[in-house]
Write a protein that holds these residues in place. Structure first.
Motif, PDB file in Angstrom:
ATOM      1  N   GLY A   1       0.819  -1.210   0.000  1.00 57.66           N
ATOM      2  CA  GLY A   1       0.000   0.000   0.000  1.00 57.66           C
ATOM      3  C   GLY A   1       0.851   1.256   0.000  1.00 57.66           C
ATOM      4  O   GLY A   1       1.998   1.263   0.460  1.00 57.66           O
ATOM      5  N   GLU A   2       0.255   2.318  -0.516  1.00 54.23           N
ATOM      6  CA  GLU A   2       0.933   3.603  -0.660  1.00 54.23           C
ATOM      7  C   GLU A   2       1.489   4.106   0.668  1.00 54.23           C
ATOM      8  O   GLU A   2       0.808   4.061   1.695  1.00 54.23           O
ATOM      9  N   ASN A   3       2.728   4.556   0.636  1.00 56.79           N
ATOM     10  CA  ASN A   3       3.448   5.101   1.787  1.00 56.79           C
ATOM     11  C   ASN A   3       3.778   4.069   2.854  1.00 56.79           C
ATOM     12  O   ASN A   3       4.092   4.428   3.990  1.00 56.79           O
ATOM     13  N   TYR A   4       3.716   2.791   2.524  1.00 59.57           N
ATOM     14  CA  TYR A   4       4.183   1.774   3.467  1.00 59.57           C
ATOM     15  C   TYR A   4       5.685   1.961   3.695  1.00 59.57           C
ATOM     16  O   TYR A   4       6.164   1.864   4.814  1.00 59.57           O
ATOM     17  N   LEU A   5       6.409   2.241   2.606  1.00 57.22           N
ATOM     18  CA  LEU A   5       7.825   2.587   2.696  1.00 57.22           C
ATOM     19  C   LEU A   5       8.023   3.972   2.107  1.00 57.22           C
ATOM     20  O   LEU A   5       7.437   4.307   1.079  1.00 57.22           O
ATOM     21  N   THR A   6       8.842   4.766   2.772  1.00 56.76           N
ATOM     22  CA  THR A   6       9.222   6.088   2.281  1.00 56.76           C
ATOM     23  C   THR A   6      10.748   6.150   2.311  1.00 56.76           C
ATOM     24  O   THR A   6      11.401   5.283   2.905  1.00 56.76           O
ATOM     25  N   GLU A   7      11.317   7.186   1.706  1.00 57.93           N
ATOM     26  CA  GLU A   7      12.774   7.332   1.766  1.00 57.93           C
ATOM     27  C   GLU A   7      13.250   7.413   3.207  1.00 57.93           C
ATOM     28  O   GLU A   7      14.257   6.801   3.584  1.00 57.93           O
ATOM     29  N   GLU A   8      12.508   8.145   4.032  1.00 59.60           N
ATOM     30  CA  GLU A   8      12.884   8.306   5.438  1.00 59.60           C
ATOM     31  C   GLU A   8      12.769   6.983   6.202  1.00 59.60           C
ATOM     32  O   GLU A   8      13.688   6.601   6.934  1.00 59.60           O
ATOM     33  N   SER A   9      11.648   6.292   6.047  1.00 59.19           N
ATOM     34  CA  SER A   9      11.483   5.038   6.795  1.00 59.19           C
ATOM     35  C   SER A   9      12.470   3.984   6.323  1.00 59.19           C
ATOM     36  O   SER A   9      13.051   3.257   7.140  1.00 59.19           O
ATOM     37  N   LEU A  10      12.717   3.901   5.018  1.00 60.40           N
ATOM     38  CA  LEU A  10      13.659   2.907   4.527  1.00 60.40           C
ATOM     39  C   LEU A  10      15.069   3.178   5.038  1.00 60.40           C
ATOM     40  O   LEU A  10      15.788   2.245   5.430  1.00 60.40           O
ATOM     41  N   ALA A  11      15.479   4.440   5.095  1.00 58.64           N
ATOM     42  CA  ALA A  11      16.804   4.773   5.630  1.00 58.64           C
ATOM     43  C   ALA A  11      16.928   4.290   7.074  1.00 58.64           C
ATOM     44  O   ALA A  11      17.958   3.728   7.474  1.00 58.64           O
ATOM     45  N   ASP A  12      15.867   4.476   7.851  1.00 60.80           N
ATOM     46  CA  ASP A  12      15.846   3.999   9.235  1.00 60.80           C
ATOM     47  C   ASP A  12      15.914   2.472   9.282  1.00 60.80           C
ATOM     48  O   ASP A  12      16.686   1.892  10.049  1.00 60.80           O
ATOM     49  N   TYR A  13      15.145   1.805   8.443  1.00 55.67           N
ATOM     50  CA  TYR A  13      15.107   0.341   8.431  1.00 55.67           C
ATOM     51  C   TYR A  13      16.457  -0.248   8.017  1.00 55.67           C
ATOM     52  O   TYR A  13      16.895  -1.260   8.564  1.00 55.67           O
ATOM     53  N   VAL A  14      17.093   0.389   7.061  1.00 55.72           N
ATOM     54  CA  VAL A  14      18.408  -0.087   6.613  1.00 55.72           C
ATOM     55  C   VAL A  14      19.404   0.002   7.763  1.00 55.72           C
ATOM     56  O   VAL A  14      20.168  -0.940   8.014  1.00 55.72           O
ATOM     57  N   GLU A  15      19.387   1.111   8.487  1.00 57.68           N
ATOM     58  CA  GLU A  15      20.295   1.280   9.626  1.00 57.68           C
ATOM     59  C   GLU A  15      20.011   0.220  10.698  1.00 57.68           C
ATOM     60  O   GLU A  15      20.935  -0.356  11.275  1.00 57.68           O
ATOM     61  N   ARG A  16      18.751  -0.062  10.947  1.00 55.91           N
ATOM     62  CA  ARG A  16      18.386  -1.063  11.959  1.00 55.91           C
ATOM     63  C   ARG A  16      18.738  -2.486  11.516  1.00 55.91           C
ATOM     64  O   ARG A  16      18.878  -3.381  12.349  1.00 55.91           O
ATOM     65  N   GLY A  17      18.888  -2.687  10.227  1.00 55.57           N
ATOM     66  CA  GLY A  17      19.185  -4.006   9.700  1.00 55.57           C
ATOM     67  C   GLY A  17      20.661  -4.317   9.570  1.00 55.57           C
ATOM     68  O   GLY A  17      21.033  -5.376   9.064  1.00 55.57           O
ATOM     69  N   GLU A  18      21.502  -3.407  10.039  1.00 48.98           N
ATOM     70  CA  GLU A  18      22.949  -3.620   9.966  1.00 48.98           C
ATOM     71  C   GLU A  18      23.555  -3.515  11.362  1.00 48.98           C
ATOM     72  O   GLU A  18      23.223  -2.605  12.120  1.00 48.98           O
TER      73      GLU A  18
ATOM     74  N   LEU B   1      -0.433   4.526  11.878  1.00 49.84           N
ATOM     75  CA  LEU B   1       0.370   4.795  10.689  1.00 49.84           C
ATOM     76  C   LEU B   1      -0.506   5.318   9.551  1.00 49.84           C
ATOM     77  O   LEU B   1      -0.110   6.206   8.800  1.00 49.84           O
ATOM     78  N   SER B   2      -1.715   4.801   9.449  1.00 48.60           N
ATOM     79  CA  SER B   2      -2.600   5.257   8.376  1.00 48.60           C
ATOM     80  C   SER B   2      -3.213   6.627   8.692  1.00 48.60           C
ATOM     81  O   SER B   2      -3.474   7.406   7.777  1.00 48.60           O
ATOM     82  N   ILE B   3      -3.409   6.940   9.954  1.00 49.42           N
ATOM     83  CA  ILE B   3      -3.976   8.241  10.344  1.00 49.42           C
ATOM     84  C   ILE B   3      -2.915   9.344  10.315  1.00 49.42           C
ATOM     85  O   ILE B   3      -3.134  10.423   9.790  1.00 49.42           O
ATOM     86  N   HIS B   4      -1.733   9.045  10.886  1.00 50.03           N
ATOM     87  CA  HIS B   4      -0.719  10.083  11.054  1.00 50.03           C
ATOM     88  C   HIS B   4       0.492   9.947  10.134  1.00 50.03           C
ATOM     89  O   HIS B   4       1.279  10.884  10.015  1.00 50.03           O
ATOM     90  N   GLY B   5       0.655   8.788   9.496  1.00 47.34           N
ATOM     91  CA  GLY B   5       1.847   8.574   8.689  1.00 47.34           C
ATOM     92  C   GLY B   5       1.597   8.511   7.202  1.00 47.34           C
ATOM     93  O   GLY B   5       2.519   8.283   6.420  1.00 47.34           O
ATOM     94  N   GLY B   6       0.342   8.669   6.790  1.00 46.74           N
ATOM     95  CA  GLY B   6       0.029   8.683   5.370  1.00 46.74           C
ATOM     96  C   GLY B   6      -0.065   7.311   4.723  1.00 46.74           C
ATOM     97  O   GLY B   6      -0.171   7.209   3.503  1.00 46.74           O
TER      98      GLY B   6
ATOM     99  N   CYS C   1      -6.402   2.082   8.016  1.00 49.17           N
ATOM    100  CA  CYS C   1      -6.192   0.651   8.242  1.00 49.17           C
ATOM    101  C   CYS C   1      -6.775   0.180   9.569  1.00 49.17           C
ATOM    102  O   CYS C   1      -6.490   0.745  10.623  1.00 49.17           O
ATOM    103  N   HIS C   2      -7.560  -0.867   9.502  1.00 55.54           N
ATOM    104  CA  HIS C   2      -8.114  -1.522  10.688  1.00 55.54           C
ATOM    105  C   HIS C   2      -7.648  -2.972  10.765  1.00 55.54           C
ATOM    106  O   HIS C   2      -8.220  -3.765  11.510  1.00 55.54           O
ATOM    107  N   CYS C   3      -6.624  -3.316  10.021  1.00 50.74           N
ATOM    108  CA  CYS C   3      -6.143  -4.699   9.951  1.00 50.74           C
ATOM    109  C   CYS C   3      -5.529  -5.153  11.275  1.00 50.74           C
ATOM    110  O   CYS C   3      -5.060  -4.352  12.070  1.00 50.74           O
ATOM    111  N   THR C   4      -5.513  -6.445  11.441  1.00 46.55           N
ATOM    112  CA  THR C   4      -4.954  -7.094  12.621  1.00 46.55           C
ATOM    113  C   THR C   4      -3.557  -7.612  12.305  1.00 46.55           C
ATOM    114  O   THR C   4      -3.318  -8.140  11.219  1.00 46.55           O
TER     115      THR C   4
END
Length: 193
Positions: free
Chosen positions: A30-47, A165-170, A180-183
């Motif tokens: 879905g749209e905005n699941y990953l952004t440049e900012e979030s991916l940069a954070d995830y990459v750092e956390r994955g190393e 994330l869907s309300i405040h993170g786009g 999103c109301h998913c479980t």
């Protein structure tokens, strides 16, 4: 005459891959699941300590799958986590943040291939298990089915995991068509199986 199965190649994620990773992640989740900012954070956390837990799969030169995994000690235990029910201490757990396989490449074993490579990398850091929040409303419940086949065990279900994330993170959930109301199924995969 049967057509030959496409050749899948794997390698660690690099900075040059970011745009393609964001595009595939958003196409699947879905749209905005990953952004440049979030991916940069995830990459750092994955190393950690020179080990990269983030892996990519390619069919030819096309990105076919991604697996983003956080190293032990580099992810937050929040209200969507139940550490008292985990089989190992948090210091021995990685966090499986995101997986996505392009629809055209499904059925080639890419999800498992990516997972196996992330697990091998996590084990070099002392991990004995990994935690994931599985999208229980994924189309055909494929996320839960896949993770269960890989050995994942359900700890607890958490309704509304991605609501904020869907309300405040786009984030635009493709199943809920917006908010999103998913479980999320909090699942643990032990590596000693």
């Amino acid at each position: 005459m049967t057509q030959a199965k496409p050749v899948v190649t794997y390698r660690e994620l690099t900075a040059a891959d970011h745009a393609a990773v964001i595009e595939l992640g958003n196409r699947v989740h879905g749209e905005n699941y990953l952004t440049e900012e979030s991916l940069a954070d995830y990459v750092e956390r994955g190393e950690k300590d020179g080990v990269n837990l983030n892996w990519l799969a390619f069919v030819g030169d096309q990105l076919a799958g991604i697996r983003l995994t956080f190293a032990p000690g580099k992810w937050d235990i929040d209200s969507w986590c139940t550490p008292a029910a985990w089989p190992v201490p948090k210091e021995q757990m990685c966090y499986f943040k995101c997986a996505a396989v392009a629809e055209i490449s499904r059925g080639l074993g890419i999800g498992r291939g990516l997972l196996d490579r992330s697990i091998a990398a996590a084990q070099t850091l002392g991990c004995k298990a990994g935690l994931a929040h599985i999208w229980m409303q994924s189309p055909n419940n494929s996320a839960y089915s896949y993770f269960t086949r890989c050995g994942g065990e359900m700890i607890q279900e958490h309704p509304g995991r991605w609501y904020e994330l869907s309300i405040h993170g786009g984030y635009h959930c493709p199943v809920c068509d917006g908010v999103c109301h998913c479980t999320a199924g909090e699942m643990v995969l032990r590596f000693d199986r």
